[in-house]
Design an enzyme around this catalytic site. Structure first.
Site, PDB file in Angstrom:
ATOM      1  N   CYS A 236      49.402  51.169   2.947  1.00 53.54           N
ATOM      2  CA  CYS A 236      49.034  52.322   3.970  1.00 53.54           C
ATOM      3  C   CYS A 236      48.831  53.401   3.549  1.00 53.54           C
ATOM      4  O   CYS A 236      49.739  53.923   2.785  1.00 53.54           O
ATOM      5  CB  CYS A 236      49.992  52.291   5.137  1.00 53.54           C
ATOM      6  N   LEU A 237      47.532  54.301   3.870  1.00 54.44           N
ATOM      7  CA  LEU A 237      47.533  55.682   3.527  1.00 54.44           C
ATOM      8  C   LEU A 237      48.565  56.504   4.060  1.00 54.44           C
ATOM      9  O   LEU A 237      48.744  57.712   3.420  1.00 54.44           O
ATOM     10  CB  LEU A 237      46.288  56.036   4.029  1.00 54.44           C
TER      11      LEU A 237
ATOM     12  N   GLN B   3      46.576  58.597  12.351  1.00 53.47           N
ATOM     13  CA  GLN B   3      46.821  58.983  10.927  1.00 53.47           C
ATOM     14  C   GLN B   3      46.260  60.303  10.604  1.00 53.47           C
ATOM     15  O   GLN B   3      46.432  60.975   9.562  1.00 53.47           O
ATOM     16  CB  GLN B   3      46.353  57.988  10.165  1.00 53.47           C
TER      17      GLN B   3
ATOM     18  N   GLY C 124      40.401  51.233   6.177  1.00 55.26           N
ATOM     19  CA  GLY C 124      40.786  51.217   7.671  1.00 55.26           C
ATOM     20  C   GLY C 124      41.696  52.731   7.917  1.00 55.26           C
ATOM     21  O   GLY C 124      42.256  53.173   7.002  1.00 55.26           O
TER      22      GLY C 124
ATOM     23  N   HIS D 132      49.340  50.904  14.428  1.00 58.63           N
ATOM     24  CA  HIS D 132      49.271  52.291  14.196  1.00 58.63           C
ATOM     25  C   HIS D 132      49.207  52.771  15.801  1.00 58.63           C
ATOM     26  O   HIS D 132      49.692  53.810  15.975  1.00 58.63           O
ATOM     27  CB  HIS D 132      48.070  52.921  13.361  1.00 58.63           C
TER      28      HIS D 132
ATOM     29  N   HIS E  55      46.914  45.429  11.493  1.00 60.23           N
ATOM     30  CA  HIS E  55      47.669  46.597  10.749  1.00 60.23           C
ATOM     31  C   HIS E  55      47.152  47.961  11.620  1.00 60.23           C
ATOM     32  O   HIS E  55      47.878  48.806  11.767  1.00 60.23           O
ATOM     33  CB  HIS E  55      47.058  46.822   9.163  1.00 60.23           C
ATOM     34  N   GLU E  56      45.963  48.053  11.702  1.00 62.44           N
ATOM     35  CA  GLU E  56      45.463  49.417  12.381  1.00 62.44           C
ATOM     36  C   GLU E  56      45.673  49.407  13.909  1.00 62.44           C
ATOM     37  O   GLU E  56      46.286  50.408  14.305  1.00 62.44           O
ATOM     38  CB  GLU E  56      43.893  49.404  12.296  1.00 62.44           C
TER      39      GLU E  56
HETATM   40  O1  GNR Z   1      43.388  51.048   2.824  1.00 62.35           O
HETATM   41  C1  GNR Z   1      44.118  50.372   3.476  1.00 62.35           C
HETATM   42  N1  GNR Z   1      44.354  49.034   2.679  1.00 62.35           N
HETATM   43  C2  GNR Z   1      44.982  48.073   3.275  1.00 62.35           C
HETATM   44  C3  GNR Z   1      45.464  47.057   2.235  1.00 62.35           C
HETATM   45  C4  GNR Z   1      46.128  45.836   3.064  1.00 62.35           C
HETATM   46  C5  GNR Z   1      46.282  45.931   4.509  1.00 62.35           C
HETATM   47  C6  GNR Z   1      45.904  46.969   5.156  1.00 62.35           C
HETATM   48  C7  GNR Z   1      45.244  47.896   4.789  1.00 62.35           C
HETATM   49  S1  GNR Z   1      44.963  49.245   5.732  1.00 62.35           S
HETATM   50  C8  GNR Z   1      44.859  50.658   4.377  1.00 62.35           C
HETATM   51  C9  GNR Z   1      44.424  52.010   5.231  1.00 62.35           C
HETATM   52  C10 GNR Z   1      45.579  52.183   6.269  1.00 62.35           C
HETATM   53  O2  GNR Z   1      46.595  52.767   6.019  1.00 62.35           O
HETATM   54  N2  GNR Z   1      45.200  52.147   7.672  1.00 62.35           N
HETATM   55  O3  GNR Z   1      45.853  52.434   8.462  1.00 62.35           O
HETATM   56 NI    NI Z   2      47.922  52.077   7.665  1.00 56.20          NI
END
Ligand code: GNR
Ligand code: NI
Length: 173
Positions: free
Chosen positions: A98-99, A51, A46, A144, A140-141
């Site tokens: 998270c990236l 980001q 995601g 952000h 999660h997204e």
């Molecule tokens: O790549 C991602 N893996 C992930 C694993 C578990 C819960 C959420 C994520 S999202 C993350 C990519 C990211 O940072 N998206 O904002």
């Molecule tokens: Ni993230």
């Protein structure tokens, strides 16, 4: 199309509250195309526009599943101006990453199921029930978009531990 650098903690831009998309135009299509390219390159499941430094309420998600031949099958999904409706009382733990917090993982508790409402690239409204990894990833997204990272759900001690480890890894690199 272009791969963009991904902002990482402690970049203050990650704390921005993103603004709603009003124009469903070619600029938006280019942004989404760039977000997919950046997400697949990372790789991640995601990505929120902030980001890559764009404070708009745009998300891309691709949970990718394995096809019969063992090859990953892409399922690209775009969420514009997303909202979460009726989160379940039941919560689940997921080991999130998270990236923007590279190579760090921690258990985060979130509602197990949600309904989501969002717009597509044409501005059309969609609504769908979600569970499992899709529910976790969308939440999660969406965080952000409010300037919130998964580490903000941890105790201060755990958050400091994650940030210290990241600092150490960066110095070693
Ligand atoms: O790549 C991602 N893996 C992930 C694993 C578990 C819960 C959420 C994520 S999202 C993350 C990519 C990211 O940072 N998206 O904002
Ligand atoms: Ni993230």
């Amino acid at each position: 199309m272009a791969i963009h650098p991904i902002l990482e903690v402690p970049d203050p831009r990650l704390k921005t509250v993103s603004t709603r998309v009003e124009a469903f135009d070619d600029e938006l299509r280019t942004l989404v195309a760039d977000m997919f390219e950046t997400m697949y390159d990372a790789p991640g499941i995601g990505l929120a526009a902030i980001q890559i430094g764009v404070p708009k309420r745009v998300l891309v998600i691709d949970l990718q599943h394995e096809g019969e031949d063992g090859e990953p099958v892409r399922t690209p999904r775009v969420f514009i101006n997303p909202e979460i409706l009726d989160p379940s009382n039941e919560h689940t733990l997921y080991n999130e990453g998270c990236l923007s917090v590279p190579d760090q993982y921690a258990e985060v508790e979130r509602p197990s199921t949600i309904r989501a409402r969002w717009q597509d690239l044409d501005g059309k409204v969609h609504e769908e029930a979600m569970d499992g990894l899709m529910a976790t990833c969308l939440q999660h997204e969406m965080d952000h978009l409010e300037g919130v990272l998964f580490i903000d759900h941890l105790s201060r001690l755990k958050r400091q531990m994650v940030l210290k480890k990241l600092e150490k890894l960066r110095k070693a690199a």
